[in-house]
Design a protein around this motif. Structure first.
Motif, PDB file in Angstrom:
ATOM      1  N   ASP A 338      20.303  42.659  37.964  1.00 19.88           N
ATOM      2  CA  ASP A 338      21.421  41.723  37.853  1.00 19.88           C
ATOM      3  C   ASP A 338      21.954  41.483  39.272  1.00 19.88           C
ATOM      4  N   ALA A 339      21.570  40.366  39.866  1.00 22.51           N
ATOM      5  CA  ALA A 339      21.962  40.084  41.242  1.00 22.51           C
ATOM      6  C   ALA A 339      23.474  40.004  41.387  1.00 22.51           C
ATOM      7  N   CYS A 340      24.152  39.457  40.383  1.00 18.60           N
ATOM      8  CA  CYS A 340      25.619  39.364  40.439  1.00 18.60           C
ATOM      9  C   CYS A 340      26.249  40.754  40.469  1.00 18.60           C
ATOM     10  N   LEU A 341      25.732  41.641  39.653  1.00 20.50           N
ATOM     11  CA  LEU A 341      26.275  42.998  39.611  1.00 20.50           C
ATOM     12  C   LEU A 341      26.022  43.711  40.937  1.00 20.50           C
ATOM     13  N   LEU A 342      24.850  43.516  41.522  1.00 27.30           N
ATOM     14  CA  LEU A 342      24.571  44.124  42.827  1.00 27.30           C
ATOM     15  C   LEU A 342      25.545  43.610  43.882  1.00 27.30           C
ATOM     16  N   VAL A 343      25.823  42.311  43.861  1.00 26.40           N
ATOM     17  CA  VAL A 343      26.782  41.729  44.804  1.00 26.40           C
ATOM     18  C   VAL A 343      28.154  42.345  44.598  1.00 26.40           C
ATOM     19  N   PHE A 344      28.599  42.410  43.366  1.00 28.03           N
ATOM     20  CA  PHE A 344      29.920  42.967  43.045  1.00 28.03           C
ATOM     21  C   PHE A 344      30.032  44.406  43.539  1.00 28.03           C
ATOM     22  N   LEU A 345      29.035  45.222  43.216  1.00 26.55           N
ATOM     23  CA  LEU A 345      29.072  46.637  43.596  1.00 26.55           C
ATOM     24  C   LEU A 345      28.959  46.825  45.108  1.00 26.55           C
ATOM     25  N   ALA A 346      28.132  46.004  45.753  1.00 24.70           N
ATOM     26  CA  ALA A 346      27.962  46.133  47.203  1.00 24.70           C
ATOM     27  C   ALA A 346      29.265  45.838  47.930  1.00 24.70           C
ATOM     28  N   PHE A 347      29.978  44.813  47.510  1.00 25.25           N
ATOM     29  CA  PHE A 347      31.284  44.515  48.114  1.00 25.25           C
ATOM     30  C   PHE A 347      32.266  45.641  47.827  1.00 25.25           C
ATOM     31  N   GLN A 348      32.284  46.116  46.604  1.00 25.36           N
ATOM     32  CA  GLN A 348      33.216  47.178  46.236  1.00 25.36           C
ATOM     33  C   GLN A 348      32.928  48.449  47.021  1.00 25.36           C
ATOM     34  N   ASN A 349      31.668  48.774  47.222  1.00 22.47           N
ATOM     35  CA  ASN A 349      31.303  49.959  48.004  1.00 22.47           C
ATOM     36  C   ASN A 349      31.761  49.843  49.452  1.00 22.47           C
ATOM     37  N   TYR A 434      23.639  50.544  32.516  1.00 18.14           N
ATOM     38  CA  TYR A 434      23.732  49.199  33.117  1.00 18.14           C
ATOM     39  C   TYR A 434      24.303  49.249  34.536  1.00 18.14           C
ATOM     40  N   ILE A 435      25.511  49.725  34.711  1.00 20.56           N
ATOM     41  CA  ILE A 435      26.105  49.805  36.048  1.00 20.56           C
ATOM     42  C   ILE A 435      25.522  50.954  36.862  1.00 20.56           C
ATOM     43  N   PRO A 436      25.364  52.164  36.285  1.00 20.10           N
ATOM     44  CA  PRO A 436      24.811  53.268  37.094  1.00 20.10           C
ATOM     45  C   PRO A 436      23.438  52.970  37.701  1.00 20.10           C
ATOM     46  N   SER A 437      22.555  52.282  36.956  1.00 19.05           N
ATOM     47  CA  SER A 437      21.217  52.018  37.490  1.00 19.05           C
ATOM     48  C   SER A 437      21.284  51.073  38.691  1.00 19.05           C
ATOM     49  N   HIS A 438      22.193  50.118  38.651  1.00 16.58           N
ATOM     50  CA  HIS A 438      22.338  49.204  39.784  1.00 16.58           C
ATOM     51  C   HIS A 438      22.981  49.912  40.979  1.00 16.58           C
ATOM     52  N   GLN A 439      23.915  50.794  40.702  1.00 17.16           N
ATOM     53  CA  GLN A 439      24.511  51.562  41.799  1.00 17.16           C
ATOM     54  C   GLN A 439      23.476  52.495  42.417  1.00 17.16           C
ATOM     55  N   ASP A 440      22.609  53.053  41.595  1.00 22.28           N
ATOM     56  CA  ASP A 440      21.539  53.920  42.107  1.00 22.28           C
ATOM     57  C   ASP A 440      20.618  53.148  43.059  1.00 22.28           C
ATOM     58  N   VAL A 441      20.336  51.899  42.720  1.00 23.57           N
ATOM     59  CA  VAL A 441      19.493  51.067  43.575  1.00 23.57           C
ATOM     60  C   VAL A 441      20.161  50.861  44.930  1.00 23.57           C
TER      61      VAL A 441
END
Length: 451
Positions: A338-349, A434-441
């Motif tokens: 989910d590219a949107c979720l990766l963007v969201f998490l990357a900014f938040q991190n 859903y969210i943990p797997s994207h954060q792991d990436v």
């Protein structure tokens, strides 16, 4: 002229044109600042605008003072940049200018000189008469004069004062004449009477050197014909000055001592947003997490631009964040993401803020939320019919995470081939990963990045 601004992604051309119009109204000595935070395109603007000024008939000298930070001599740096602009036939002027510059460089020894003197003679430099200055090249004559004023001052102290007086004479008499000659040599055939000196990277220099550049600029070059532009992060320089000199009375800004007009380099929100969208629209998404438009790169680009604008993140920092998303998409191109979720998490991190969930509502589906929903189902099992419970959860899923319903079956990681309700797929089987797997990436590629 269009080629100059070809790489302009932030709408800076219109700002540059306005600044050029301002320059053409300046006919005396002026120092102006062009202020922006780190990572907001000051250096790009400086280079493009300098060319724009030249095309408009101005003489422009660009100085990256960070490159000269190690010299410790800002007067020589500034003069050297001017001399380098001289036509070949005028190069003999450079020797005279440099000799005066060397004398002025000794002005920095004034404090050391005073420390060497006993307190009764501390103001000897400031009270020295023109008669003393007349003898600065002849130390023995000067020594006799200083003996009278300083009551037997040591030879070393006298020599230090002689050097100081030599510097003062160079600053007040020699160098102004040479600068006037230099100004004439540079402007006589150009159809202008001013030289635009653009100083960049001042806020990346050693603090003492940055301050020395500002003081030398005013001390030596405060004469009609020289117009300075400082490309700076003003807040950063003010903090340096406060650390060096303490807080000024009445909240007086340190830069106000040097800058006549303060300008800001601030792109319009729409230009900034479009620049980020353009950059993010090239994210290499191989396998979208869902087939709907909400999982597309275009949606991710819009989200990135919105977050960057809403949270006032610089273009440079935004690009650095998106490069992490790009790396994740490339390294894990064999799995649906989910590219949107990766963007969201990357900014938040990166920014350390709790970004509003409203910007990507499906971030509601945390593992904790999935557990909470399923536990609520158990708690209400004794009071409500199974049909009512299923109906409520179906409504909840459609209200909170409609994007995550009806995904390809493999996204949910089901335990068997049974036909589960859509809400169960979401809250029971998708929520845990859903969210943990994207954060792991993102965490994995962070280990590969040389930040």
């Amino acid at each position: 002229m269009a080629d100059i601004w070809e790489q302009d992604e932030l709408g800076y051309q219109s700002i540059g044109e306005a600044f050029t119009n301002l320059v053409k109204t300046v006919d005396d000595a002026k120092v102006l600042s062009i202020e922006a935070g780190f990572g907001r395109g000051k250096t790009f603007f400086r280079k493009a605008w300098a060319e724009h000024l030249r095309e408009n008939g101005e003489i422009v000298v660009e100085i990256d003072v960070q490159l000269s930070d190690h010299t410790g001599d800002p007067v020589v740096t500034l003069l050297g940049a001017l001399v380098a602009t001289l036509p070949e036939k005028q190069k003999e002027l450079s020797t005279q200018v440099y000799e005066s510059a060397k004398k002025i460089a000794s002005l920095g020894a004034k404090t050391l000189t005073k420390i060497a003197l006993r307190s009764a003679a501390e103001d000897i430099i400031d009270t020295a008469t023109d008669a003393a200055k007349d003898h600065i090249e002849d130390f023995e004559h000067l020594k006799g004069f200083l003996d009278e004023v300083g009551d037997g001052m040591s030879k070393a102290a006298g020599q230090a004062i002689a050097a100081q007086m030599s510097a003062e004479k160079a600053r007040t008499q020699e160098l102004p004449e040479q600068l006037e000659t230099l100004l004439t040599a540079l402007t006589s055939e150009a159809g202008t009477e001013r030289i635009i000196i653009i100083i960049d990277e001042l806020d990346r220099c050693h603090p003492d050197y940055a301050i020395a550049v500002l003081e030398s600029m005013k001390l030596v070059f405060n004469m009609t014909g020289f117009v300075f532009f400082l490309m700076i992060n003003a807040d950063y320089l003010e903090k340096l000055a406060q650390h060096r000199f303490g807080t000024s009375p009445n909240d007086e800004k340190y830069l106000d001592k040097f800058v006549d007009i303060r300008l800001k380099l601030d792109p319009r929100k729409e230009d900034f947003k479009n620049a980020i969208k353009k950059f993010a629209s090239e994210l290499p998404l191989a396998i979208p997490f869902g087939e709907a438009e909400e999982f597309s790169v275009e949606y991710a680009a819009e989200l990135a631009a919105t977050i960057a604008c809403d949270y006032n993140i610089s273009p440079r920092k935004t690009k650095r964040i998106l490069l992490k998303v790009e790396l994740a998409l490339r390294c894990y191109a064999d799995r649906p993401l989910d590219a949107c979720l990766l963007v969201f998490l990357a900014f938040q991190n990166e920014i350390g803020n709790e970004i509003s969930q409203d910007l990507l509502p499906r971030t509601y589906l945390t593992p904790e939320q999935g557990i909470r929903v399923m536990n609520k189902r158990k708690d209400e099992d004794s009071r409500l019919s199974e049909r009512n419970i299923r109906g409520e959860l179906e409504v909840l899923a459609r209200e909170k995470v409609p994007d995550l319903l009806n995904l390809p079956t493999d996204r949910y990681i089901l335990p068997d081939d049974k036909d589960y309700y859509p809400w169960a797929k979401v809250f029971k089987f998708l929520a845990p990963h859903y969210i943990p797997s994207h954060q792991d990436v993102l965490n994995a590629v962070a280990q590969l990045s040389a930040d």
